[in-house]
Every structure is written in structure tokens, then in C-alpha cells.
Write an enzyme that holds these catalytic residues in place. Structure first.
Site, PDB file in Angstrom:
ATOM      1  CG  HIS A  60       5.915  -8.675   5.423  1.00 57.78           C
ATOM      2  ND1 HIS A  60       5.681  -8.690   6.785  1.00 57.78           N
ATOM      3  CD2 HIS A  60       6.538  -7.501   5.164  1.00 57.78           C
ATOM      4  CE1 HIS A  60       6.126  -7.562   7.321  1.00 57.78           C
ATOM      5  NE2 HIS A  60       6.674  -6.832   6.361  1.00 57.78           N
ATOM      6  CG  LEU A  61       9.776 -13.233   1.781  1.00 58.38           C
ATOM      7  CD1 LEU A  61      10.142 -14.387   0.846  1.00 58.38           C
ATOM      8  CD2 LEU A  61      10.955 -12.909   2.695  1.00 58.38           C
ATOM      9  CG  HIS A  62       9.160  -5.615   1.780  1.00 54.53           C
ATOM     10  ND1 HIS A  62       8.308  -4.525   1.811  1.00 54.53           N
ATOM     11  CD2 HIS A  62       9.334  -5.978   3.078  1.00 54.53           C
ATOM     12  CE1 HIS A  62       7.987  -4.246   3.069  1.00 54.53           C
ATOM     13  NE2 HIS A  62       8.600  -5.114   3.860  1.00 54.53           N
ATOM     14  N   GLY A  90      13.140  -2.835  11.117  1.00 52.95           N
ATOM     15  CA  GLY A  90      12.109  -1.961  10.557  1.00 52.95           C
ATOM     16  C   GLY A  90      10.806  -2.659  10.278  1.00 52.95           C
ATOM     17  CD  GLN A  91       8.382  -8.254  11.453  1.00 55.71           C
ATOM     18  OE1 GLN A  91       9.380  -8.605  12.106  1.00 55.71           O
ATOM     19  NE2 GLN A  91       7.410  -9.089  11.141  1.00 55.71           N
ATOM     20  CB  SER A  92       5.648  -1.595  10.379  1.00 53.65           C
ATOM     21  OG  SER A  92       5.334  -1.918   9.038  1.00 53.65           O
ATOM     22  CG  ASN A  95      12.064  -4.571   6.529  1.00 50.02           C
ATOM     23  OD1 ASN A  95      13.227  -4.555   6.131  1.00 50.02           O
ATOM     24  ND2 ASN A  95      11.117  -3.814   6.001  1.00 50.02           N
ATOM     25  CB  ILE A 105      -0.957  -0.026   1.225  1.00 48.14           C
ATOM     26  CG1 ILE A 105      -2.189   0.822   0.966  1.00 48.14           C
ATOM     27  CG2 ILE A 105      -0.243   0.404   2.500  1.00 48.14           C
ATOM     28  CD1 ILE A 105      -3.296   0.606   2.003  1.00 48.14           C
TER      29      ILE A 105
HETATM   30  P1  DGP Z   1       7.392  -3.914   7.146  1.00 43.51           P
HETATM   31  O1  DGP Z   1       7.732  -2.511   7.481  1.00 43.51           O
HETATM   32  O2  DGP Z   1       8.575  -4.696   6.583  1.00 43.51           O
HETATM   33  O3  DGP Z   1       6.718  -4.634   8.275  1.00 43.51           O
HETATM   34  O4  DGP Z   1       6.383  -3.848   5.912  1.00 43.51           O
HETATM   35  C1  DGP Z   1       5.035  -3.794   6.060  1.00 43.51           C
HETATM   36  C2  DGP Z   1       4.477  -3.310   4.757  1.00 43.51           C
HETATM   37  O5  DGP Z   1       3.074  -3.560   4.760  1.00 43.51           O
HETATM   38  C3  DGP Z   1       4.648  -1.818   4.505  1.00 43.51           C
HETATM   39  O6  DGP Z   1       5.510  -1.632   3.395  1.00 43.51           O
HETATM   40  C4  DGP Z   1       3.260  -1.312   4.216  1.00 43.51           C
HETATM   41  C5  DGP Z   1       2.455  -2.560   4.001  1.00 43.51           C
HETATM   42  N1  DGP Z   1       1.098  -2.495   4.457  1.00 43.51           N
HETATM   43  C6  DGP Z   1       0.671  -2.167   5.708  1.00 43.51           C
HETATM   44  N2  DGP Z   1      -0.664  -2.226   5.784  1.00 43.51           N
HETATM   45  C7  DGP Z   1      -1.086  -2.599   4.551  1.00 43.51           C
HETATM   46  C8  DGP Z   1      -2.372  -2.834   4.004  1.00 43.51           C
HETATM   47  O7  DGP Z   1      -3.412  -2.720   4.639  1.00 43.51           O
HETATM   48  N3  DGP Z   1      -2.426  -3.196   2.685  1.00 43.51           N
HETATM   49  C9  DGP Z   1      -1.298  -3.353   1.938  1.00 43.51           C
HETATM   50  N4  DGP Z   1      -1.459  -3.729   0.657  1.00 43.51           N
HETATM   51  N5  DGP Z   1      -0.071  -3.153   2.422  1.00 43.51           N
HETATM   52  C10 DGP Z   1       0.024  -2.775   3.722  1.00 43.51           C
END
Ligand code: DGP
Length: 116
Positions: A102-104, A95-97, A89, A33
Site C-alpha cells: 500500500h502507498l500512503h 513500520g509495515q503493519s 512502509n 482508518i
Molecule cells: P502500515 O503501517 O504502513 O502497514 O499501514 C497500514 C495502514 O492501514 C495503517 O495506517 C492503518 C490502516 N488500516 C488498518 N486496518 C484498516 C482498516 O480496516 N480500514 C482502513 N481504512 N484502514 C486500515
């Protein structure tokens, strides 16, 4: 494994929308997103695993399936020829949120190193 539900559980359950690009029995891939590159897709296991650090020996199959799903997504989105970056992350300093593994998959531009 974390017991806490995350936003990704809602995406898996189709309770909130996501731009899904690939799915199989074990994995789901959808556009991030907050894209950090022209192509930015997240590949996640449908089963909740908190992060890389919480993977157990018995998780080797799902860990492998996640990487195979990355390859599938990269080919599907035409990143395989030009290249791409895969990032996991992990934890606070990583920096994991979202506490769901999950793999980016980032592509469509030249990546820089070192990352921020
Ligand atoms: P991280 O920071 O590595 O935990 O990445 C989490 C990612 O998840 C961040 O890049 C934004 C994404 N993200 C968070 N909420 C949502 C959502 O509701 N939908 C989508 N498609 N992505 C999301």
C-alpha cells in the site's frame, strides 16, 4: 507473494466497509482508518502483493499503475497544487503493519523531515 490474507482483501471484496475514493480494474484507494494528516489515503493493488520488497520484474505494470492511481487520487482530493507525501512502509523496520502493498498518500498539512 504472501499467501496470508489481510484486512485489505476484505476491503477489496467489500466484506468490510471502507471510505473508497478511487477504483479502477487494478487498484483501490480508500481513507486510512487512522489518519496521520488531514488527508490520508491508502492506494493498494487489488492483487495481493506483500510489499515493495516482494515486487518482481513482472510486476512493473502494476507498480506503475499504483503510482498513476496516486496521482489521480491527489488531483481528485485537491492535493496536487499544494503537494503531498507518498510513503510505502516495508517490513518490520519500515513500520509495515498490513502485509498487502500500500502507498500512503498524506496531505493537507506541511510534512516534516525526517519522518519518525
Ligand atoms: P502500515 O503501517 O504502513 O502497514 O499501514 C497500514 C495502514 O492501514 C495503517 O495506517 C492503518 C490502516 N488500516 C488498518 N486496518 C484498516 C482498516 O480496516 N480500514 C482502513 N481504512 N484502514 C486500515
Amino acid at each position: 507473494m504472501s499467501e496470508a490474507s489481510t484486512i485489505f482483501d476484505k476491503i477489496i471484496a467489500r466484506e468490510i466497509p471502507a471510505d473508497i475514493v478511487y477504483e479502477n480494474d487494478d487498484c483501490l484507494a480508500f481513507h486510512d482508518i487512522q489518519p496521520q494528516a488531514p488527508v490520508h489515503v491508502l492506494v493498494i493493488p487489488k492483487r495481493r502483493i506483500e510489499n515493495v520488497a516482494s515486487l518482481q520484474d513482472g510486476d512493473s505494470e502494476i507498480a506503475g499503475k499504483l503510482l498513476l492511481a496516486v496521482g489521480h487520487v491527489a488531483r481528485q482530493l485537491n492535493l496536487a497544487e499544494t503537494g503531498y507525501r507518498v510513503v510505502a512502509n516495508c517490513g518490520a523496520d519500515g513500520g509495515q503493519s498490513v502485509d498487502h502493498l500500500h502507498l500512503h498518500v498524506l496531505g493537507g498539512r506541511q510534512m516534516k523531515w525526517p519522518p519518525g
